[in-house]
Scaffold this active site. Structure first.
Site, short mmCIF file in Angstrom:
data_model
loop_
_atom_site.label_atom_id
_atom_site.label_comp_id
_atom_site.label_asym_id
_atom_site.label_seq_id
_atom_site.Cartn_x
_atom_site.Cartn_y
_atom_site.Cartn_z
N ARG A 124 0.82 -1.23 0.00
CA ARG A 124 0.00 0.00 0.00
C ARG A 124 0.85 1.28 0.00
O ARG A 124 0.44 2.32 0.50
CB ARG A 124 -0.97 0.02 1.18
CG ARG A 124 -1.98 -1.10 1.13
CD ARG A 124 -3.22 -0.79 1.93
NE ARG A 124 -4.21 -1.84 1.74
CZ ARG A 124 -4.30 -2.92 2.48
NH1 ARG A 124 -3.47 -3.09 3.50
NH2 ARG A 124 -5.22 -3.82 2.23
N LYS A 146 3.66 11.37 -11.68
CA LYS A 146 2.82 10.56 -12.57
C LYS A 146 3.50 9.22 -12.75
O LYS A 146 4.65 9.16 -13.21
CB LYS A 146 2.63 11.24 -13.92
CG LYS A 146 1.59 12.34 -13.91
CD LYS A 146 1.27 12.82 -15.31
CE LYS A 146 0.22 13.92 -15.29
NZ LYS A 146 0.00 14.52 -16.63
N GLU A 188 11.52 18.66 -24.57
CA GLU A 188 10.72 18.85 -23.35
C GLU A 188 11.25 20.01 -22.51
O GLU A 188 10.51 20.66 -21.78
CB GLU A 188 10.69 17.57 -22.51
CG GLU A 188 10.00 16.38 -23.18
CD GLU A 188 8.48 16.38 -23.02
OE1 GLU A 188 7.91 17.34 -22.46
OE2 GLU A 188 7.86 15.40 -23.49
N LYS A 229 8.68 23.03 -13.64
CA LYS A 229 7.68 21.96 -13.47
C LYS A 229 7.24 21.86 -12.01
O LYS A 229 6.05 21.68 -11.72
CB LYS A 229 8.24 20.62 -13.95
CG LYS A 229 7.22 19.49 -13.75
CD LYS A 229 7.40 18.32 -14.64
CE LYS A 229 6.23 17.34 -14.42
NZ LYS A 229 6.35 16.13 -15.20
N GLU A 239 -3.58 17.64 -11.80
CA GLU A 239 -4.01 18.11 -13.12
C GLU A 239 -5.50 18.46 -13.17
O GLU A 239 -6.22 18.07 -14.09
CB GLU A 239 -3.64 17.07 -14.19
CG GLU A 239 -3.53 17.69 -15.57
CD GLU A 239 -2.90 16.75 -16.61
OE1 GLU A 239 -1.83 16.19 -16.34
OE2 GLU A 239 -3.49 16.62 -17.68
N ARG A 243 -1.86 22.19 -14.61
CA ARG A 243 -0.86 21.18 -14.98
C ARG A 243 -1.04 20.71 -16.43
O ARG A 243 -0.09 20.26 -17.07
CB ARG A 243 -0.91 19.99 -14.01
CG ARG A 243 0.20 18.98 -14.28
CD ARG A 243 0.41 17.99 -13.15
NE ARG A 243 1.45 17.04 -13.51
CZ ARG A 243 2.03 16.18 -12.69
NH1 ARG A 243 1.66 16.16 -11.41
NH2 ARG A 243 2.95 15.35 -13.10
N ASN A 247 1.20 19.68 -21.13
CA ASN A 247 0.94 18.85 -22.31
C ASN A 247 1.07 19.62 -23.62
O ASN A 247 0.67 19.12 -24.67
CB ASN A 247 -0.47 18.24 -22.22
CG ASN A 247 -0.61 17.32 -21.03
OD1 ASN A 247 0.36 16.68 -20.64
ND2 ASN A 247 -1.78 17.27 -20.43
N HIS A 250 1.67 17.94 -26.94
CA HIS A 250 1.51 16.50 -26.74
C HIS A 250 0.30 15.91 -27.45
O HIS A 250 0.31 14.73 -27.79
CB HIS A 250 1.48 16.16 -25.25
CG HIS A 250 2.85 16.19 -24.62
ND1 HIS A 250 3.61 17.34 -24.57
CD2 HIS A 250 3.60 15.22 -24.05
CE1 HIS A 250 4.77 17.06 -23.98
NE2 HIS A 250 4.79 15.78 -23.65
N HIS A 254 1.31 13.02 -29.61
CA HIS A 254 0.84 11.65 -29.36
C HIS A 254 0.17 11.08 -30.61
O HIS A 254 0.31 9.89 -30.91
CB HIS A 254 -0.16 11.61 -28.20
CG HIS A 254 0.48 11.76 -26.86
ND1 HIS A 254 -0.19 12.19 -25.74
CD2 HIS A 254 1.76 11.54 -26.46
CE1 HIS A 254 0.64 12.24 -24.71
NE2 HIS A 254 1.83 11.85 -25.11
N HIS A 269 9.39 9.97 -28.81
CA HIS A 269 8.42 10.84 -28.15
C HIS A 269 8.80 12.32 -28.24
O HIS A 269 7.98 13.16 -28.63
CB HIS A 269 8.26 10.41 -26.69
CG HIS A 269 7.37 11.30 -25.89
ND1 HIS A 269 6.01 11.35 -26.07
CD2 HIS A 269 7.67 12.22 -24.93
CE1 HIS A 269 5.49 12.25 -25.24
NE2 HIS A 269 6.47 12.79 -24.54
N1 GLY Z 1 4.48 15.21 -18.31
C1 GLY Z 1 3.39 16.02 -17.96
C2 GLY Z 1 3.10 16.01 -16.50
O1 GLY Z 1 3.86 15.49 -15.71
O2 GLY Z 1 2.07 16.50 -16.11
#
Ligand code: GLY
Length: 374
Positions: A124, A146, A188, A229, A239, A243, A247, A250, A254, A269
């Site tokens: 957990r 993430k 990035e 960031k 997000e 946040r 993107n 992206h 994508h 990518h």
């Molecule tokens: N790579 C985008 C984020 O971490 O929100």
């Protein structure tokens, strides 16, 4: 040797430091034993990095008296799977690691995402340390929590927000990247300038050669990207709003990756993101949101460093408009015929546009596809 910089991610009791510098693999044992005394470690890495960096980290931990075990998975996106997740979790339990012990993700984005998710669900929630070895992971995926794996329904569909307790970004590991991989991560980095730091974009325009060369400028640029960031994540960890700006490029990117079958020989990518950011600027211009020379400046900078900036540069093409629109709808759901895109008013002025007509995206991309043929 360059000085180490520290960037703080401020998230209450889940706050953590990002250390950026040289020889951090060698110093990891000392750093970890000081910050997390008595903890056992499982290093998760891949078959490529096991030869390159694992022995240095294992020796560093041993020197500091930290007990560690190593778990090696296949290199590549294939490891962001339920099968690899099960392997990692099984091995963590076999090694009898407890909740207060730590997994170290030693690798790029795939290893970070897989290891973070394994740490989030084992007992957990175990401790988790990111040691990103690609530029892309150092400036983006290792920061912000993430984590996750892919499903046959799509990429990153199974996962959790789960913050690391520490990020150690050793810039020496970047020396083993190919020029193409470094460039892809650089896209990035440029993204942060484009979102809300126009002075950083300008700095990169003037200093990118030093960033590519390594040393203090590289540390400075990675720290700047991480700070940018970290600020966004601190304000909007899950997000709910801001946040999403991260993107930028992206949704188009994508779609291009999907249209090339995620074939890394055709498009990686970061290259998809580079072209996607240019498309976002050009589309913003077409919609009248942005009326200056930002798109031209962006294209000039990305071309200078060697990144692709147009659909025509993707080997084998990207298929037809129906395919691209399908992939775009998969990435960001269509809501009554409108789409959400990250667009711009100019350099460093990104915005979340929630009401973009799918028809406008379609006609823009039809023109872009037409430019490949002409
Ligand atoms: N790579 C985008 C984020 O971490 O929100």
């Amino acid at each position: 040797m360059t000085d180490t910089r520290t960037v703080a991610v401020t998230l209450g009791e889940r706050s953590y430091d990002i250390l950026i510098g040289s020889q951090l693999l060698e110093q990891a044992g000392e750093e970890i034993s000081r910050r997390f005394p008595g903890s056992k470690i499982a290093i998760v890495t891949d078959t490529n990095l096991a030869d390159l960096h694992l022995p240095t980290l294992e020796q560093s931990l041993a020197r500091a008296g930290v007990t560690s075990t190593s778990i090696i998975v296949a290199a590549g996106e294939v490891s962001k799977s339920f099968v690899s997740l099960q392997t990692v979790v099984d091995q963590l339990l076999t090694a009898k690691l407890e909740r207060g012990d730590f997994c170290i993700a030693l690798g790029g984005g795939v290893i970070g995402d897989l290891t973070g998710f394994a740490a989030a669900i084992t007992r957990r929630g175990m401790g988790f340390i990111q040691m990103p070895t690609s530029l892309l992971a150092q400036v983006d995926s290792s920061v912000g929590g993430k984590t996750g794996i892919n499903s046959h329904h799509g990429k990153n569909l199974v996962g959790a927000f789960y913050q690391p307790s520490l990020v150690l970004a050793d810039i020496d590991t970047l020396d083993t990247l190919s020029q193409r991989e470094f460039c892809a991560g650089y896209a990035e980095m440029v993204k942060y300038g484009l979102i809300n730091q126009p002075d950083f974009f300008e700095w990169l325009e003037g200093n990118w050669k030093q960033v590519f060369a390594g040393g203090a400028a590289r540390v400075q640029a990675i720290a700047r990207a991480c700070r940018s960031k970290a600020q966004v994540v601190a304000r909007d960890e899950r997000e709910a709003g801001e946040r999403a700006l991260l993107n930028l490029g992206h949704t188009f990117g994508h779609a291009l990756e999907a249209a090339t079958g995620y074939d890394n020989t055709r498009l990686v990518h970061g290259e998809g993101v580079a072209i996607g950011m240019v498309l976002a600027y050009e589309f913003s211009h077409r919609l009248g949101l942005c009326n200056d020379n930002s798109a031209t400046r962006l294209v000039a900078h990305l071309q200078a460093v060697g990144l692709p900036t147009s659909l025509a540069q993707i080997p084998g093409g990207v298929g037809d408009i129906e395919g691209l629109m399908h992939h775009i709808a998969q990435d960001k759901k269509v809501n009554r015929g409108t789409l959400t895109f990250i667009l711009v008013h100019g350099l460093g002025q990104a915005l979340i546009a929630r009401d973009i007509a799918a028809g406008d995206v379609r006609s823009f991309l039809i023109d872009k596809l037409g430019q490949i043929k002409s």
